[in-house]
Design an enzyme around this catalytic site. Sequence first.
Site, PDB file in Angstrom:
ATOM      1  N   ASP A 183      -3.211   2.437  -5.830  1.00 30.08           N
ATOM      2  CA  ASP A 183      -2.062   2.459  -4.924  1.00 30.08           C
ATOM      3  C   ASP A 183      -1.960   1.237  -4.021  1.00 30.08           C
ATOM      4  OD1 ASP A 183      -4.250   2.948  -3.402  1.00 30.08           O
ATOM      5  OD2 ASP A 183      -3.546   4.823  -2.532  1.00 30.08           O
ATOM      6  N   GLU A 184      -2.629   0.164  -4.407  1.00 28.13           N
ATOM      7  CA  GLU A 184      -2.698  -0.963  -3.488  1.00 28.13           C
ATOM      8  C   GLU A 184      -2.693  -2.276  -4.261  1.00 28.13           C
ATOM      9  OE1 GLU A 184      -5.736  -2.035   0.125  1.00 28.13           O
ATOM     10  OE2 GLU A 184      -6.133  -0.228  -1.025  1.00 28.13           O
ATOM     11  N   ASP A 236       0.846  -1.196   0.000  1.00 30.10           N
ATOM     12  CA  ASP A 236       0.000   0.000   0.000  1.00 30.10           C
ATOM     13  C   ASP A 236       0.883   1.247   0.000  1.00 30.10           C
ATOM     14  OD1 ASP A 236      -2.093   1.710   0.168  1.00 30.10           O
ATOM     15  OD2 ASP A 236      -2.808   1.042   2.130  1.00 30.10           O
TER      16      ASP A 236
END
Lengths: 423, 377
Positions: free
Chosen positions: A114-115, A19
Amino acid sequence: MNNENSTVGEKLRRIIHFDLDAFFCAVEEKYNHSLRGKPFAVGGSPEGRGVVASCSYAARRYGVRSAMPMARALRLCPNLIVLRSRHGEYSKESQEVMKRLRAVTDLVQQISIDEAFLDVTNLAESAEMIAHRLQKTIREELSLPCSIGLASNKLVAKIATDVGKLASRGVGPPNAMTIVPPGTEADFLAPLPVEMLWGVGPKTAERLERIGVITIGDLAQIPEIELANIFGKHGWDLARRAKGIDNSPIVTFRQAKSISNETTFSKDVSDRQTLYNRIDTLSESVAKRLKKHGLQGKTVKIKLRWSDFTTLTRQMTLFNPTADYEEIYHAAIKLVRKVWQPGKAVRLVGVGVSGLEDKPKQLSLWDVNRESEEKFHRVQEAIKTVHERFGKDALTLGFHGKNVLENNRKLSKNRGHLGDNDG
Amino acid sequence: MKVSVLQENLAHGLNIVSRAVSPRSTLPVLGNILIATDEGRLRLSATNLELGITCWIGAKIEEEGSTTVPARTFTDLVSTLPPDRVNMELNIRNQMLNVRSGTSNTDIKCIDSQEFPPMPVPDLNNGVEINVTDLREMIRQVAFAASTDEARPILTGVLVTFEDNNMTLAAADGFRLSVRKSQLTTSIEQPISAVIPARALSELARITIDGDQVVTMILPPHSGRVIFRSKDAELVSQLIEGTFPDYEQIIPRSHETRTILSTSAFLKACKQAEIFAREGSLIARIHISPGDELQPGKVEISGQSEETGSNVTVIDASIEGIPLLIAFNVRYLREVLDVIKTPDVALETTADTSPGIIRPVGEDNFLHVIMPMHLGN
């Protein structure tokens, strides 16, 4: 303790949850060092309905959180620097990050910009080494901070990341690394508030509190059958999750179940044409994403949220799978027509396609397409650059573009010829 | 210039050269047809600089000369003239061509023939003689497989090679390959190889007729051009520069399944499947099931689309090998079956992602390779 988590051969799985820390803000900081340590937020304007998309750790100390209306964020932190989102930059950085994750293993499930989850079970190196190196690589090569959770399944890995981030109290990014050794999943979860578990929203939490459940450990003590009585099938899931058991696999993009896009109107819309226009745009972007990944789907679905936040979804199954913009649009309109009520204001609309499969593809005798594909990508990149610099209207498709399409739609039901015209 | 020709001959000649006219060129003279007296006949020529076509018709020549006449105006006029003699006389001073036939009297504004691009004069002694009937069939069996995508110029051409007394035509658009061989009556001294635009060859097939007997092909050295000359017509084309892909390499050497079936039944099935498949992905699914002692093998050909419905045809076939479900672009299948003249055709397959070969049964001078379509999961 006997571990019920799934094994690969005799080995327990090793899953990394990755993350990026305050991703949008980190990108802004990367290009503008003067923002470092300052309270700032990326998102929509405080006028209208702008919300915080991402906020710096300094801003978080004032209580600013993502998804909070920007106006409220400014009340909490009057010095807050507000930046407009630059999605082009973010997705470029994201692609660089994901490229590095995929260099580690093919088993990458990207959950958002973003993960991502990585399954590193079968790699020669230890999962811990990989996790540390990954964090270092992303920080050093891309100047982006990230937090990592490592556990024997996705559920615990994700919670591990959350716990690591929460434990960080500085003004800088957490850069957290939380490792849950195999066999200690339940112990790790036990002291955590039950809301941290997947599938426990405010309503479930409230009902759980009524039966005396505050922590995940409390929940693990409740017999499964009792939870099943209260929550139905969901109860079984809760019981397993509370014990840190999760056997869900890494789903790489090809196996993704659906592709959908939705938008919230800046002002609730009760005009049908405006709604249809937005469905048109959404259908187009869904079709584009399908094509980009060489996929097509059989089921078209829509989502409508009225201004009172009640949300409904409808779906229909087509005779043949499609990636065609017009077909998706027509199906979505058909569905919306069934539920739309004159005068009733819509807050959000979404269009999606599921039941995905690879699109039939004409195979080549030799690699003739490489050349033209490369050219196509160069053109796409160029268009993207123009869009990013001058906005989406600066460059639109010419003859095959939207205006022609719109006219076609009005004039006739003629379609198909634009089907594969991706270039 | 003062000549007299039969309307029928003139109309025929104009029809032959008119495809090389480029009406929208920035050079006005390219929209015109050259008419010139030439050794007792009247020569008609048109060119778009890539392709030039010339045709000679019988004429009674009273005075030598030449001019270029606007193609559309002249062709439209001639098509309405009575089947009688057409008398033409050029006023050199103002380049007005007077055309008289029956009661009709016309003056057409022309452009001086000096402005017309010079057509090469071939050295017919250095040419290769090819049987017209053979050549026309070869073109028909190969040219359609060339690409129409100008982004890959080399693939819009047909590779023509001569070695000893063998002539080979090959074309490939990246998804399919057509190769046709033929024997020459005489051996040639040095191997020749040239890539000729498929369009030029199709024109050549159109303007030659089987009765012409032979066509002479000339490749003037270092000219970048090829010339085909028959008794009454000539075609000049630019060659395509570049290296043609090594097609021998992509012809599969072996197969798992060989299916022999009636060409006409297979073609009909493909045409029916295409009616439905053309609305969608153009996929024809070919289901090959070998038979046993009691029953023959079967090939099921199907096409479908969301809008129009679906179609299935089952054909008896003689099948050696393993069962297979393979998908092809139905248009590719139809186009190749359309040019196969033997009663039976063989389809050789290996796997659903490997190229299939189509061959006429009993003739080994033609083969066609098609890549399948991948159906996804």
